[in-house]
Design a protein around this motif. Sequence first.
Motif, PDB file in Angstrom:
ATOM      1  N   VAL A  58       1.007  -1.187   0.157  1.00  0.00           N
ATOM      2  CA  VAL A  58       0.065  -0.069   0.025  1.00  0.00           C
ATOM      3  C   VAL A  58       0.801   1.219  -0.015  1.00  0.00           C
ATOM      4  CG1 VAL A  58      -1.882   1.390   1.252  1.00  0.00           C
ATOM      5  CG2 VAL A  58      -1.879  -1.191   1.323  1.00  0.00           C
ATOM      6  N   SER A  59       0.554   2.261  -0.859  1.00  0.00           N
ATOM      7  CA  SER A  59       1.472   3.407  -0.940  1.00  0.00           C
ATOM      8  C   SER A  59       0.525   4.688  -0.784  1.00  0.00           C
ATOM      9  CB  SER A  59       2.083   3.695  -2.252  1.00  0.00           C
ATOM     10  OG  SER A  59       3.074   2.554  -2.514  1.00  0.00           O
ATOM     11  N   PHE A  60       1.158   5.707   0.128  1.00  0.00           N
ATOM     12  CA  PHE A  60       0.635   7.041   0.167  1.00  0.00           C
ATOM     13  C   PHE A  60       1.658   7.952   0.140  1.00  0.00           C
ATOM     14  CE2 PHE A  60      -3.038   4.245   2.088  1.00  0.00           C
ATOM     15  CZ  PHE A  60      -4.176   5.221   1.605  1.00  0.00           C
ATOM     16  N   ARG A  61       1.380   9.087   0.189  1.00  0.00           N
ATOM     17  CA  ARG A  61       2.250  10.231   0.282  1.00  0.00           C
ATOM     18  C   ARG A  61       2.892  10.248   1.731  1.00  0.00           C
ATOM     19  NH1 ARG A  61      -2.086  13.443  -1.466  1.00  0.00           N
ATOM     20  NH2 ARG A  61      -2.065  14.429   0.540  1.00  0.00           N
ATOM     21  N   PRO A  62       4.170  10.989   2.055  1.00  0.00           N
ATOM     22  CA  PRO A  62       4.941  10.845   2.932  1.00  0.00           C
ATOM     23  C   PRO A  62       4.008  11.615   4.017  1.00  0.00           C
ATOM     24  CG  PRO A  62       6.372  11.475   1.476  1.00  0.00           C
ATOM     25  CD  PRO A  62       4.888  11.441   0.812  1.00  0.00           C
ATOM     26  N   ASP A  63       3.235  12.491   3.847  1.00  0.00           N
ATOM     27  CA  ASP A  63       2.435  13.484   4.833  1.00  0.00           C
ATOM     28  C   ASP A  63       1.412  12.300   5.438  1.00  0.00           C
ATOM     29  OD1 ASP A  63       1.528  14.119   2.393  1.00  0.00           O
ATOM     30  OD2 ASP A  63       0.007  14.953   3.422  1.00  0.00           O
ATOM     31  N   GLN A  64       0.597  11.763   4.658  1.00  0.00           N
ATOM     32  CA  GLN A  64      -0.399  10.796   4.966  1.00  0.00           C
ATOM     33  C   GLN A  64       0.259   9.715   5.730  1.00  0.00           C
ATOM     34  OE1 GLN A  64      -1.341  10.230   0.624  1.00  0.00           O
ATOM     35  NE2 GLN A  64      -3.479  10.650   1.497  1.00  0.00           N
ATOM     36  N   MET A  65       1.330   8.938   5.608  1.00  0.00           N
ATOM     37  CA  MET A  65       2.041   7.979   6.190  1.00  0.00           C
ATOM     38  C   MET A  65       2.442   8.353   7.743  1.00  0.00           C
ATOM     39  SD  MET A  65       1.433   4.933   4.897  1.00  0.00           S
ATOM     40  CE  MET A  65       1.682   3.721   3.444  1.00  0.00           C
ATOM     41  N   ASN A  66       2.837   9.608   7.716  1.00  0.00           N
ATOM     42  CA  ASN A  66       3.139  10.258   8.700  1.00  0.00           C
ATOM     43  C   ASN A  66       2.042  10.343   9.804  1.00  0.00           C
ATOM     44  OD1 ASN A  66       3.380  12.411  10.881  1.00  0.00           O
ATOM     45  ND2 ASN A  66       5.165  13.058  10.021  1.00  0.00           N
ATOM     46  N   HIS A  67       0.950  10.597   9.437  1.00  0.00           N
ATOM     47  CA  HIS A  67      -0.326  10.473  10.519  1.00  0.00           C
ATOM     48  C   HIS A  67      -0.638   9.115  10.786  1.00  0.00           C
ATOM     49  CE1 HIS A  67      -0.914  14.714   9.952  1.00  0.00           C
ATOM     50  NE2 HIS A  67      -1.381  14.710   8.896  1.00  0.00           N
ATOM     51  N   ALA A  68      -0.439   8.118   9.732  1.00  0.00           N
ATOM     52  CA  ALA A  68      -0.484   6.603   9.781  1.00  0.00           C
ATOM     53  C   ALA A  68       0.209   6.197  11.155  1.00  0.00           C
ATOM     54  CB  ALA A  68      -0.545   5.968   8.542  1.00  0.00           C
ATOM     55  N   SER A  69       1.434   6.570  10.806  1.00  0.00           N
ATOM     56  CA  SER A  69       2.390   6.175  11.956  1.00  0.00           C
ATOM     57  C   SER A  69       2.234   6.526  13.433  1.00  0.00           C
ATOM     58  CB  SER A  69       3.843   6.468  11.502  1.00  0.00           C
ATOM     59  OG  SER A  69       4.153   8.061  11.939  1.00  0.00           O
ATOM     60  N   THR A  70       1.569   7.624  13.353  1.00  0.00           N
ATOM     61  CA  THR A  70       1.156   8.302  14.547  1.00  0.00           C
ATOM     62  C   THR A  70      -0.076   7.393  15.146  1.00  0.00           C
ATOM     63  OG1 THR A  70       1.783  10.356  14.308  1.00  0.00           O
ATOM     64  CG2 THR A  70      -0.042  10.134  15.875  1.00  0.00           C
ATOM     65  N   ILE A  71      -1.086   7.096  14.394  1.00  0.00           N
ATOM     66  CA  ILE A  71      -2.245   6.194  14.591  1.00  0.00           C
ATOM     67  C   ILE A  71      -1.704   5.096  15.158  1.00  0.00           C
ATOM     68  CG2 ILE A  71      -4.132   5.254  13.798  1.00  0.00           C
ATOM     69  CD1 ILE A  71      -4.438   7.719  11.750  1.00  0.00           C
ATOM     70  N   VAL A  72      -1.036   4.097  14.450  1.00  0.00           N
ATOM     71  CA  VAL A  72      -0.617   2.750  14.606  1.00  0.00           C
ATOM     72  C   VAL A  72       0.284   2.446  16.003  1.00  0.00           C
ATOM     73  CG1 VAL A  72       0.529   0.858  14.083  1.00  0.00           C
ATOM     74  CG2 VAL A  72      -0.837   2.147  12.451  1.00  0.00           C
ATOM     75  N   THR A  73       1.245   3.556  16.130  1.00  0.00           N
ATOM     76  CA  THR A  73       2.256   3.551  17.346  1.00  0.00           C
ATOM     77  C   THR A  73       1.354   3.831  18.534  1.00  0.00           C
ATOM     78  OG1 THR A  73       3.157   5.715  16.749  1.00  0.00           O
ATOM     79  CG2 THR A  73       4.194   3.859  16.027  1.00  0.00           C
ATOM     80  N   LEU A  74       0.579   4.858  18.635  1.00  0.00           N
ATOM     81  CA  LEU A  74      -0.291   5.381  19.667  1.00  0.00           C
ATOM     82  C   LEU A  74      -0.956   3.944  20.497  1.00  0.00           C
ATOM     83  CD1 LEU A  74      -1.486   8.912  19.128  1.00  0.00           C
ATOM     84  CD2 LEU A  74       0.274   8.107  20.831  1.00  0.00           C
ATOM     85  N   GLY A  75      -1.486   3.199  19.329  1.00  0.00           N
ATOM     86  CA  GLY A  75      -2.243   2.058  19.597  1.00  0.00           C
ATOM     87  C   GLY A  75      -1.224   1.039  20.212  1.00  0.00           C
ATOM     88  N   VAL A  76      -0.109   0.781  19.872  1.00  0.00           N
ATOM     89  CA  VAL A  76       1.164  -0.013  20.407  1.00  0.00           C
ATOM     90  C   VAL A  76       1.355   0.367  21.797  1.00  0.00           C
ATOM     91  CG1 VAL A  76       3.220  -0.888  20.038  1.00  0.00           C
ATOM     92  CG2 VAL A  76       1.981  -0.602  18.172  1.00  0.00           C
ATOM     93  N   LYS A  77       1.358   1.702  22.081  1.00  0.00           N
ATOM     94  CA  LYS A  77       2.014   2.378  23.043  1.00  0.00           C
ATOM     95  C   LYS A  77       0.814   2.000  24.350  1.00  0.00           C
ATOM     96  CE  LYS A  77       2.834   6.929  25.499  1.00  0.00           C
ATOM     97  NZ  LYS A  77       2.792   8.180  25.160  1.00  0.00           N
ATOM     98  N   ARG A  78      -0.662   1.879  23.707  1.00  0.00           N
ATOM     99  CA  ARG A  78      -1.522   1.536  24.918  1.00  0.00           C
ATOM    100  C   ARG A  78      -1.772   0.254  24.683  1.00  0.00           C
ATOM    101  NH1 ARG A  78      -6.412   6.121  24.231  1.00  0.00           N
ATOM    102  NH2 ARG A  78      -7.521   4.405  24.743  1.00  0.00           N
TER     103      ARG A  78
END
Length: 290
Positions: A58-78
Motif C-alpha cells: 500500500v502506498s501513500f504520500r509521506p504526510d499521509q503515512m506520517n499520520h498513519a504512523s502516529t495512529i498505529v504507534t499510539l495503539g501499540v503504546k496503549r
Amino acid sequence: MRRPHPPLAEERRPLWPKVVGALCVVGLVAGLGVWYLRDQIGLFLGEQCEATALSQSVSFRPDQMNHASTIVTLGVKRDLPARAGTIAVATAIQESKLRNLTYGDRDSVGLFQQRPSQGWGTVEQLQDPLYATNAFYDALVAVDGWTDMRITEIAQEVQRSGYPEAYADHEYQGRIIASTLSGHSPEGFVCRLDDPTAQGRPDTFVAAVSEQTGQAATAEGQVVSVTAPDARRAWSVGAWSVAQAKARNVTSVQVGDRQWTRGAGDSAMQWRDADESLPATSVRVTLHGG
C-alpha cells in the motif's frame, strides 16, 4: 518554358515558430500528465511511502503515512491488539484520506472527521493528531466485544457513520499499514524522499519517540538511540522513524543489523545490511546535520 515564381512571403516564413509552438503544447500536456499522476493519482512519481505485508503493498504520500504512523504507534503504546490499528487507519483513510483536515461535513474536522458537537472535543483538540487518535481509541475500547466485530459494525458504533459499509473498502489497507508500523512485518515500511531541507532536531525527536511510541530515547549529536523491550517493538519504532523522516529530517534508520537510508531513488525502497551490527532490540536514527 515558364520559370518558377519566387516564393511568396508566406512561403518564405520560417517553420521554427510552428515547431516551437508544437513542442510547447507537447511539453504542457506532458507536464500536466506528470502533475496528475503525482498529485492526483499520486505515488507513481516523486516522494512516496510504501507498506508491505501479507504479500501486498500500500502506498501513500509521506504526510499521509506520517499520520498513519502516529495512529498505529499510539495503539501499540496503549498495548492494544494490532486490529485496533487496522480499524483506526481504515477509518482515517475513509474519513480524511489520512489528512488532518480543517474542514468537513458540518463541523467535522481532523483525521477522523470527529465533530465537536458530538462531544469529541474542541476544534483545536481534534486538529491535534495525538488527541484525535486517543479519543478514537477511547471510544473504540468502550464498545463491548469490539475485537470480534466487523469493521462496518465498529464504524457505526464509534463514528456514528451514515455509510458504515464504506469502511470495509479500506480494511486491507489498514491491516497492511498496521502490520508494518506495529513491527509485525519487519522491513515492511520504506519511503522514497527528497533531500532534507533543514537540520534535524534531536530534542524534539526524542520527545516525539516517547510521546508517540512510549519508548525512551537518548541523543548524542544528531544520532538518536532507542533500546526497545523486544525486536517487534524495535521494528515498530524503526518503521515509525521512517514514516516521520520527511517531517523530522531523518537521513537513516537502523534496526538491529538492517538499515534504511534516505534517498530519492529505488534504493530507498528497501532495507539493507548495516555497516555496523546492533542488537535486535536497538534502533539508531540519524538526523540531518544541516
